[in-house]
Design an enzyme around this catalytic site. Sequence first.
Site: not given
Length: 750
Positions: A127-128
């Site tokens: 996600y990051t």
Amino acid sequence: MTDILEIDSDGTEQVSLKTYAEKAYLDYSMYVILDRALPHVGDGLKPVQRRIVYAMSELGLKATAKFKKSARTVGDVIGKFHPHGDSAAYEAMVLMAQSFSYRYPLVDGQGNWGSPDDPKSFAAMRYTESRLTAYAEVLLGELGQGTVDWTPNFDGTMDEPAFLPAQVPNILLNGTTGIAVGMATDVPPHNLREVVAATVRLLESPKSTVAELCEHVLAPDFPTNAEIITPREEVLALYETGRGGLRMRAVWEKEGGDIVVNALPHQVSGSKVLEQIAQQMQARKLPMVADLRDESDHENPTRLVIVPRSNRVDLESLMSHLFASTDLERSYRVNLNMIGIDGRPGVKSLDRILREWLKFRTVTVRRRLEYRLDRVLKRLHILDGYLVAFLNIDEVIHIIRTEDKPKPALIQRFKISDIQAEAILDLKLRHLAKLEEISIRAEQDDLQKERDQLQKVLGSDARLKTLIKKELLAVAETYGDERRSILVERGEAKAFSELELLTADPTTVVMSQKGWIRAAKGHDIDATSLSYKSGDGYKMCAFGRTNQPVVILDSTGRAYTVPSHNLPSARGQGEPVTGRINPPSGATFEGLMMGAEDALFLLASDAGYGFVAKLGDLQTKNRAGKAAITLPKGGQVLQPAAIGSVDDSLVAAVTSEGRLLIFPLANLPQMARGKGNKIIGIPSARVQAREEFVIAIQVVTAQDTLVVFSGKRHQNFKFKDLEHYRGERGRRGNKLPRGFQKVDSMLVEA
């Protein structure tokens, strides 16, 4: 049995289990120390951190590039350089991106990368997104300039840098923690400007001491605005030995009667602090705190509000207690253990760290300059060949068109080198037209000036030092900032004692004839009407507060101290006081006292001797008590009398024969213990024979009434009625009226 045995049949070797285990564990421990847990003094990075930064640079993730998924970076790191778990690599990457963990972050993160309250709350790497920060260029900027050694990766398919060419002592700037086999490291972060100033000082004055370097490096500088309260001499000792400790304390201010905490120590969670305070409130250990609030937001990352119960609460004392009992004050271990430039781990002092880094930096800069000089010389050599081609361009073209092997022909014809001939042949036809003598000679002039400058610097240690100094100051100017962790001298935090945390509620302590003790709420208790065990009854009581201990006098003259707040309730029949103290065998209890430590009491024996004592002098933590009253032969302890004011009070002493003496209380001495002075004169023989003795003593003021009891009769004496009985201390006193020849007791009514 020898360690290694040759076996003839198949040529194999046998090794004893002891030898194999020792070697395997030693190999493992050295691997963990050198390739896992400890940073290198050169770039201040552990291998996993170095590989993350290098992999991101190889992916083109500079500070100006677009963000890429963190999973891409982690995949490259574990696939190419670091064959370990992806979660471990990602956690190392997250740490380098957290501004509250790293003083100068190396990774610029986009997405959820954790919070100061919960650093482990970061999102999964899928996600990051991430890229390098501008500061990472300080580590990577000179990487492709021949500055470092390269080593094969784990499978030998590519090379990786042994360390990065750091332009500043990053080992001190970001610090690190790690646990190896048999050793650990805890290097705190520091301020870039301070470290550069100390490095420049050492560069200019190589014999500088740690104390002189600490004029610049004041203390570690954590990524928080909390206070460092470690004394200066302890900080200096830390840098001299490489080992020690630091204490940090939260910063707070008073705001409208409330306490507002706006900076916490490094890696302290605000929610955990509030939880610690709330636990104390639930356990009734913080009665002076009414409420807690967490008002932290984007504008105020840390804002914890503690609401006192009233404006009479001493906020300084309250915060001192919270510093001592919660994470609002925290200690940090410092262990400057790292791998030196000799490849060996060791704990180093500040001057040794900077000296080793300067050696590393000097070698790095020298290699960079030599690399550049080599490139300049090669280019000048090629330009010389280009100039030959320009001056003889028609002949060069003719040789290239007509010769089967033009390269040897060019070398032979123009006496040029193989490299020059190759460069000429590599030129495209359209570039031949651009080979103008002016541009070639201009480039030659520039490169010759650069060559001369490089050779001057390389040939002079002073010039090399000056260059290193200029580059250090330039980095400090670009990336330096003000100190965040302020240095403050503070006293030691002190937690409230159990008594200080108690509420001062009124209480009545009751003692029975057989030594059973209990406490009732309030002062309006009729102790005589309480329930007592069969054969037992009321003896005495004392009035005080729940935060005051009760002092007990026994028949031998010893004083004992018992906390009053945890005595059994008066609803029951109490408990034997001997369960809390250890009086001599056969001793009975004759007195109870309560009040402030400076409260005064009149202590006396029925032999007619007494003195004034301060309650604090009678208190003791010893279960066996302490000596208070020295009894004359045949004398017994009397119930003490409370004193309001020494100057305005009178002593009333009455004997069993009905003699009453009144004299000023100021005539008696104040003592911590002893026999005291004579109050009323009774022949010692009569006391020893128990023919006459003092029945009671009281302290009387002008507002009091003295009541004397004899059987069923009693008589009240107003203050003005006592004049007839006044006399000098130690006299026999005057006889009471008819019917009071045998006195049973005496008391004072306000």
